[in-house]
Write a protein that holds these residues in place. Structure first.
Motif, PDB file in Angstrom:
ATOM      1  N   GLU A   1       0.825  -1.212   0.000  1.00 27.66           N
ATOM      2  CA  GLU A   1       0.000   0.000   0.000  1.00 27.66           C
ATOM      3  C   GLU A   1       0.861   1.264   0.000  1.00 27.66           C
ATOM      4  OE1 GLU A   1      -3.040   0.101   2.957  1.00 27.66           O
ATOM      5  OE2 GLU A   1      -3.906  -1.831   2.374  1.00 27.66           O
ATOM      6  N   ARG A   2       1.919   1.254   0.788  1.00 29.73           N
ATOM      7  CA  ARG A   2       2.790   2.447   0.849  1.00 29.73           C
ATOM      8  C   ARG A   2       3.428   2.715  -0.511  1.00 29.73           C
ATOM      9  NH1 ARG A   2       6.647   2.344   5.845  1.00 29.73           N
ATOM     10  NH2 ARG A   2       4.576   2.339   6.795  1.00 29.73           N
ATOM     11  N   GLU A   3       3.834   1.639  -1.186  1.00 24.27           N
ATOM     12  CA  GLU A   3       4.437   1.795  -2.517  1.00 24.27           C
ATOM     13  C   GLU A   3       3.415   2.329  -3.512  1.00 24.27           C
ATOM     14  OE1 GLU A   3       6.640  -0.941  -5.946  1.00 24.27           O
ATOM     15  OE2 GLU A   3       6.243  -1.782  -3.958  1.00 24.27           O
ATOM     16  N   LEU A   4       2.171   1.826  -3.446  1.00 21.35           N
ATOM     17  CA  LEU A   4       1.115   2.309  -4.334  1.00 21.35           C
ATOM     18  C   LEU A   4       0.790   3.778  -4.051  1.00 21.35           C
ATOM     19  CD1 LEU A   4      -1.271  -0.791  -4.364  1.00 21.35           C
ATOM     20  CD2 LEU A   4       0.051   0.093  -6.302  1.00 21.35           C
ATOM     21  N   CYS A   5       0.863   4.178  -2.794  1.00 18.10           N
ATOM     22  CA  CYS A   5       0.653   5.592  -2.443  1.00 18.10           C
ATOM     23  C   CYS A   5       1.679   6.468  -3.140  1.00 18.10           C
ATOM     24  CB  CYS A   5       0.762   5.797  -0.930  1.00 18.10           C
ATOM     25  SG  CYS A   5      -0.619   5.139   0.011  1.00 18.10           S
ATOM     26  N   ASP A   6       2.934   6.023  -3.126  1.00 22.26           N
ATOM     27  CA  ASP A   6       4.011   6.796  -3.764  1.00 22.26           C
ATOM     28  C   ASP A   6       3.847   6.837  -5.276  1.00 22.26           C
ATOM     29  OD1 ASP A   6       5.136   7.218  -1.284  1.00 22.26           O
ATOM     30  OD2 ASP A   6       6.557   5.542  -1.443  1.00 22.26           O
ATOM     31  N   ILE A   7       3.478   5.698  -5.864  1.00 26.77           N
ATOM     32  CA  ILE A   7       3.325   5.622  -7.325  1.00 26.77           C
ATOM     33  C   ILE A   7       2.168   6.488  -7.801  1.00 26.77           C
ATOM     34  CG2 ILE A   7       2.711   4.098  -9.253  1.00 26.77           C
ATOM     35  CD1 ILE A   7       4.124   1.814  -7.725  1.00 26.77           C
ATOM     36  N   GLN A   8       1.039   6.405  -7.084  1.00 28.40           N
ATOM     37  CA  GLN A   8      -0.195   7.050  -7.547  1.00 28.40           C
ATOM     38  C   GLN A   8      -0.415   8.435  -6.936  1.00 28.40           C
ATOM     39  OE1 GLN A   8      -1.820   6.018  -9.991  1.00 28.40           O
ATOM     40  NE2 GLN A   8      -1.410   3.830 -10.184  1.00 28.40           N
ATOM     41  N   GLY A   9       0.301   8.769  -5.880  1.00 25.66           N
ATOM     42  CA  GLY A   9       0.145  10.074  -5.261  1.00 25.66           C
ATOM     43  C   GLY A   9      -1.209  10.280  -4.609  1.00 25.66           C
TER      44      GLY A   9
ATOM     45  N   SER B   1      -3.929   8.957  -1.102  1.00 26.14           N
ATOM     46  CA  SER B   1      -3.879   8.559   0.299  1.00 26.14           C
ATOM     47  C   SER B   1      -3.937   7.043   0.447  1.00 26.14           C
ATOM     48  CB  SER B   1      -5.037   9.185   1.070  1.00 26.14           C
ATOM     49  OG  SER B   1      -6.264   8.579   0.693  1.00 26.14           O
ATOM     50  N   ARG B   2      -3.490   6.601   1.622  1.00 31.82           N
ATOM     51  CA  ARG B   2      -3.533   5.172   1.920  1.00 31.82           C
ATOM     52  C   ARG B   2      -4.984   4.684   2.003  1.00 31.82           C
ATOM     53  NH1 ARG B   2       0.952   2.304   5.649  1.00 31.82           N
ATOM     54  NH2 ARG B   2       0.381   0.136   5.214  1.00 31.82           N
ATOM     55  N   MET B   3      -5.876   5.560   2.421  1.00 30.89           N
ATOM     56  CA  MET B   3      -7.288   5.199   2.504  1.00 30.89           C
ATOM     57  C   MET B   3      -7.840   4.855   1.125  1.00 30.89           C
ATOM     58  SD  MET B   3     -10.499   7.390   4.050  1.00 30.89           S
ATOM     59  CE  MET B   3      -9.677   7.582   5.629  1.00 30.89           C
ATOM     60  N   THR B   4      -7.441   5.631   0.126  1.00 34.08           N
ATOM     61  CA  THR B   4      -7.870   5.386  -1.250  1.00 34.08           C
ATOM     62  C   THR B   4      -7.343   4.043  -1.744  1.00 34.08           C
ATOM     63  OG1 THR B   4      -7.966   7.744  -1.755  1.00 34.08           O
ATOM     64  CG2 THR B   4      -7.749   6.245  -3.629  1.00 34.08           C
ATOM     65  N   ILE B   5      -6.065   3.783  -1.458  1.00 35.71           N
ATOM     66  CA  ILE B   5      -5.444   2.519  -1.866  1.00 35.71           C
ATOM     67  C   ILE B   5      -6.157   1.349  -1.209  1.00 35.71           C
ATOM     68  CG2 ILE B   5      -3.332   1.147  -1.816  1.00 35.71           C
ATOM     69  CD1 ILE B   5      -3.124   3.587  -3.658  1.00 35.71           C
ATOM     70  N   ASN B   6      -6.401   1.459   0.096  1.00 38.01           N
ATOM     71  CA  ASN B   6      -7.033   0.377   0.845  1.00 38.01           C
ATOM     72  C   ASN B   6      -8.440   0.081   0.335  1.00 38.01           C
ATOM     73  OD1 ASN B   6      -8.751  -0.408   3.582  1.00 38.01           O
ATOM     74  ND2 ASN B   6      -6.759  -1.398   3.437  1.00 38.01           N
ATOM     75  N   LYS B   7      -9.165   1.133  -0.026  1.00 37.87           N
ATOM     76  CA  LYS B   7     -10.534   0.969  -0.516  1.00 37.87           C
ATOM     77  C   LYS B   7     -10.541   0.180  -1.824  1.00 37.87           C
ATOM     78  CE  LYS B   7     -14.774   3.730  -0.818  1.00 37.87           C
ATOM     79  NZ  LYS B   7     -15.331   5.090  -0.761  1.00 37.87           N
ATOM     80  N   ALA B   8      -9.604   0.480  -2.703  1.00 37.72           N
ATOM     81  CA  ALA B   8      -9.512  -0.236  -3.983  1.00 37.72           C
ATOM     82  C   ALA B   8      -9.146  -1.698  -3.766  1.00 37.72           C
ATOM     83  CB  ALA B   8      -8.481   0.439  -4.883  1.00 37.72           C
ATOM     84  N   ILE B   9      -8.171  -1.928  -2.900  1.00 36.32           N
ATOM     85  CA  ILE B   9      -7.713  -3.292  -2.647  1.00 36.32           C
ATOM     86  C   ILE B   9      -8.810  -4.123  -1.984  1.00 36.32           C
ATOM     87  CG2 ILE B   9      -6.116  -4.677  -1.245  1.00 36.32           C
ATOM     88  CD1 ILE B   9      -3.985  -2.530  -1.840  1.00 36.32           C
ATOM     89  N   MET B  10      -9.487  -3.538  -0.986  1.00 40.30           N
ATOM     90  CA  MET B  10     -10.517  -4.291  -0.274  1.00 40.30           C
ATOM     91  C   MET B  10     -11.681  -4.640  -1.189  1.00 40.30           C
ATOM     92  SD  MET B  10      -9.464  -5.169   2.550  1.00 40.30           S
ATOM     93  CE  MET B  10     -11.004  -6.003   2.945  1.00 40.30           C
ATOM     94  N   SER B  11     -11.967  -3.786  -2.148  1.00 43.38           N
ATOM     95  CA  SER B  11     -13.023  -4.080  -3.113  1.00 43.38           C
ATOM     96  C   SER B  11     -12.668  -5.335  -3.912  1.00 43.38           C
ATOM     97  CB  SER B  11     -13.229  -2.890  -4.047  1.00 43.38           C
ATOM     98  OG  SER B  11     -14.227  -3.164  -5.000  1.00 43.38           O
TER      99      SER B  11
END
Length: 243
Positions: free
Chosen positions: A38-46, A48-58
């Motif tokens: 998730e931290r790496e995806l935050c850096d790549i996509q710019g 928040s971690r909340m946004t990343i987590n929401k996509a992954i959990m879906s």
């Protein structure tokens, strides 16, 4: 990895979900591969971690990804397709896919028919019993479904738990009682697993499952079986042929 567009009206988490799905469909990420942290995806996509987590959990909830505690998030194997336009037993369906099956009888009981079961199974007034069979269906050692079957006791005199243990009910119907299933009516609806069901199926409580209700008929439209099956939704997808 394609980048999220913050100018796009589509929500950021949904864009990321689509990006990850495309990578899986293009085999940039294959079954068993770990996706970026998730931290790496935050850096790549710019984002928040909340946004990343929401996509992954879906994607986890859809069975596309799965998580292992302390290890990461991985691409799941594609779900097995279940054809539901042919009348087959669970054992037959799995055997055709080359999967080993096992069935555990949870309960076997001869009991008073409820009004609902009397109506569905068209039990004559002079009879009032059903055989209720509850079983746990497994493939490759994994529990995949809880099946509850009601059959008219007067049509299956002498049926015992030992008679059906480890066997296909349809084969017992035909070989022991001379009833060959001809057609069936089936409905499908989503349900949330109860505490009891989730333990049997090795799932979280309130996890989404699919409930299949089936009425099976023999010649002359005589119903011989009413089945309620709760299937894990993370193991299979269901294919319907429309003609």
């Amino acid at each position: 990895m394609r980048k999220i567009s913050k100018l796009d009206p589509i929500p950021l988490h949904y864009q990321l979900k689509t990006i990850l799905l495309e990578m899986i469909e293009n085999e940039e990420l294959k079954p068993g591969d770990m996706i970026p942290a998730e931290r790496e995806l935050c850096d790549i996509q710019g984002v928040s971690r909340m946004t990343i987590n929401k996509a992954i959990m879906s994607l986890v909830n859809e069975g596309v990804l799965y998580r292992e505690q302390g290890k990461g998030t991985f691409v799941a194997k594609p779900k097995e397709k279940q054809e539901i336009y042919k009348l087959k037993s669970f054992t037959e369906e799995m055997r055709e896919k080359g999967l080993a099956t096992e069935t555990k009888i949870i309960s076997f009981e001869i009991k008073e028919a409820t009004k609902k079961n009397r109506n569905i199974l068209k039990i004559p007034k002079e009879f009032n019993k059903v055989i209720e069979i509850r079983r746990l269906r497994m493939t490759e050692k994994d529990p995949v479904a809880i099946e509850t079957v009601w059959i008219p006791e007067h049509l299956f005199k002498g049926m015992t738990e030992e008679m059906i243990d480890g066997k296909s009910l349809y084969s017992i119907f035909e070989q022991k009682f001379n009833y060959k299933p001809k057609r069936a009516k089936q409905t499908i609806e989503p349900v949330a697993l109860s505490e009891f069901e989730s333990k049997l199926l090795d799932q979280k409580e309130n996890a989404l499952a699919l409930m299949f209700k089936r009425i099976t008929y023999v010649e002359n439209d005589i119903p011989i079986e009413y089945t309620n099956t709760i299937n894990r939704s993370d193991k299979y997808e269901y294919e319907i042929l429309l003609t």
